[in-house]
Design an enzyme around this catalytic site. Structure first.
Site, PDB file in Angstrom:
ATOM      1  N   CYS A   1      67.277  24.375 -32.739  1.00  0.00           N
ATOM      2  CA  CYS A   1      66.610  25.439 -31.927  1.00  0.00           C
ATOM      3  C   CYS A   1      65.251  24.785 -31.797  1.00  0.00           C
ATOM      4  CB  CYS A   1      66.763  26.695 -32.352  1.00  0.00           C
ATOM      5  SG  CYS A   1      68.253  27.365 -32.797  1.00  0.00           S
TER       6      CYS A   1
ATOM      7  N   HIS B   1      55.254  22.484 -21.729  1.00  0.00           N
ATOM      8  CA  HIS B   1      54.569  23.472 -20.888  1.00  0.00           C
ATOM      9  C   HIS B   1      55.344  23.963 -19.817  1.00  0.00           C
ATOM     10  CE1 HIS B   1      51.138  25.450 -20.163  1.00  0.00           C
ATOM     11  NE2 HIS B   1      49.931  24.668 -20.091  1.00  0.00           N
TER      12      HIS B   1
ATOM     13  N   ASP C   1      53.582  28.854 -22.164  1.00  0.00           N
ATOM     14  CA  ASP C   1      52.271  28.699 -21.847  1.00  0.00           C
ATOM     15  C   ASP C   1      51.231  28.465 -23.173  1.00  0.00           C
ATOM     16  OD1 ASP C   1      52.855  29.235 -19.273  1.00  0.00           O
ATOM     17  OD2 ASP C   1      52.616  31.420 -19.628  1.00  0.00           O
TER      18      ASP C   1
END
Ligand code: CAO
Length: 424
Positions: free
Chosen positions: A341, A397, A401
């Site tokens: 993950c 991105h 953010d």
């Protein structure tokens, strides 16, 4: 009664010595009349050669890369009965008594070098096992598309023009509508400048190079840096290190980092996620598996520690030792490296102050860790010597953010600074 028949290349107009670019059948296949046997490609066109009969393939007498002309022997097949034979074109079929003569003819056809460049050959080889029409195959070759990546929706899994079009559309959508256009690397003869030695890349290096390159060019990376005060953590670690060693494993800073990462991934679920292949959804994972970059003599591998949130420090330490040992002894199984993950790449045992790790897609973030150092930190009106750990968080991105990344790394540093918070 079944009879063995030989199938020859039929009338292909004025084309001679054309390339065999695909063989669509194998010995033992039971095929229908009109099923494609082989695909030929001349300078002007590609063409599928259909079977004149239904029956079982007994032998294949050509291979991909051969050059053939009208009358070259393609294969032999066992066909059901004489009645079938009568309907077949006499030009295209000969019986067993004529076979020897035809084989001689086929043998006398000089095998030719079909593929000029290595890259073209590689592409042909890559697509050789796929089932597609000549037009689809040609377009794939022209645009350097690997047909193995496409699921054919046509009969028997054949890749249709529409399959190719939707694949290209989805690739464009993933790439944001603009392909990268870069000039080729120069092909330099370095021996002109001095002695050189050519060393082949290991299998691991070749594999990771392709993945790293894809991840680097397809993910908009940003790296956020921070320093965590690990003075308290280090005191705790030193206090329990000997105990761990007695049990046969090492309690290194990485074990604490895994535990802290699990807490942060729980608090910031967008970091514990992957973008769906079409880039339209975020898949949030309810489990916490963390990949750990391990340096081996053959290159970098990333085994995955599963369910980190459910394990204690000692259990994680033991597992880390086992996984890195397996990695260095080349004993990792695919399952050991699947399902991550998030990842941690620790160079802290070696040195350096910061670096920009490349995200291990489909993860959306990775934490780079450098070597801790004693530093004077201004605290409560005076400077104190504190052990500071440099952290480098690279994130995707498209998903995360800058503000979220700054919150994540600040929380990370806070937990490392006060490890008693791990108990909460
Ligand atoms: N700061 C200071 N010291 C550190 C440290 C840090 N951030 N991290 C580890 N150390 C210390 C350890 O405590 C240990 O010292 P002691 O034996 O005195 O306790 C020593 O450095 C060596 O640690 P280690 O490397 O054996 O163990 P680890 O748990 O830190 O790391 C592993 C295990 C498998 C991740 C590591 O061996 C490794 O392969 N690292 C390289 C990863 C890599 O190549 N990343 C780059 C990927 S991008 O190309």
């Amino acid at each position: 009664m079944a009879v063995i028949k030989t199938v020859l290349v039929p009338n292909i107009g004025d084309a001679h010595d054309v390339d065999v670019i695909e063989i669509s059948v194998s010995v033992g296949d039971n095929i229908e009349a009109d099923d494609t046997l082989i695909t030929l490609e001349s300078e002007k066109a590609s063409m599928d050669i259909p079977s004149p009969y239904s029956g079982i393939i007994k032998s294949l007498d050509i291979k991909v890369g051969d050059k053939v002309s009208q009358g070259s022997q393609v294969l032999t097949m066992e066909v059901a009965g004489e009645s079938d034979l009568e309907s077949a074109s006499k030009e295209e079929v000969i019986d067993e008594s004529q076979k020897e003569e035809q084989v001689k003819k086929a043998e006398s056809t000089e095998p030719a070098k079909v593929i000029e460049s290595d890259s073209e050959k590689a592409q042909l080889d890559t697509n050789a096992d796929t089932y597609a029409s000549p037009v689809v195959r040609r377009v794939a070759r022209e645009f350097d598309i690997d047909l193995n990546q496409i699921n054919g929706t046509g009969r028997k899994g054949r890749i249709t023009k529409e399959d190719l079009q939707s694949y290209v559309k989805s690739r464009i959508a993933q790439g944001g509508g603009s392909g990268l256009s870069v000039i080729d690397m120069p092909d330099i003869d370095f021996s002109k400048f001095g002695e050189v030695e050519t060393k082949p890349l290991s299998r691991i290096k070749k594999y990771s190079a392709a993945n790293l390159h894809r991840n680097w060019v397809s993910i908009p990376h940003v790296t956020q840096f921070d320093e965590a005060d690990i003075t308290e953590m280090e005191n705790f670690r030193q206090a329990h290190k000997a105990h761990a060693e007695k049990e046969g494993f090492k309690l290194t800073p990485l074990v604490f980092l895994l535990k802290v990462a699990a807490k942060c991934l729980q608090k910031f679920p967008d970091f514990n996620a992957s973008l769906s292949k079409d880039g339209q959804n975020l898949i949030l994972k309810k489990y916490i598996n963390i990949g750990v970059a391990v340096d081996t003599p053959d290159g970098l591998v990333v085994p995955v520690v599963k369910n980190v949130d459910q394990k204690g420090l000692f259990e994680l330490a033991k597992e880390l030792v086992e996984l890195s040992k397996k990695a260095r002894e080349k004993k990792l199984m695919p399952d050991d490296m699947a399902g991550s993950c998030f990842a941690i790449s620790s160079l802290g045992g070696i040195g350096g102050t910061a670096f920009t790790p490349i995200i291990n897609a489909p993860d959306v973030a990775i934490l780079g860790v450098s070597k801790s150092q004693m530093k004077p930190i201004y605290k409560d009106g005076e400077f104190e010597a504190r052990l500071m750990l440099p952290l480098s968080l690279s994130y995707d991105h498209r998903v995360i953010d800058g503000a979220a990344a700054a919150r994540f790394i600040t929380h990370f540093s806070k937990l490392l600074g006060e490890i008693s918070l791990l108990l909460l």
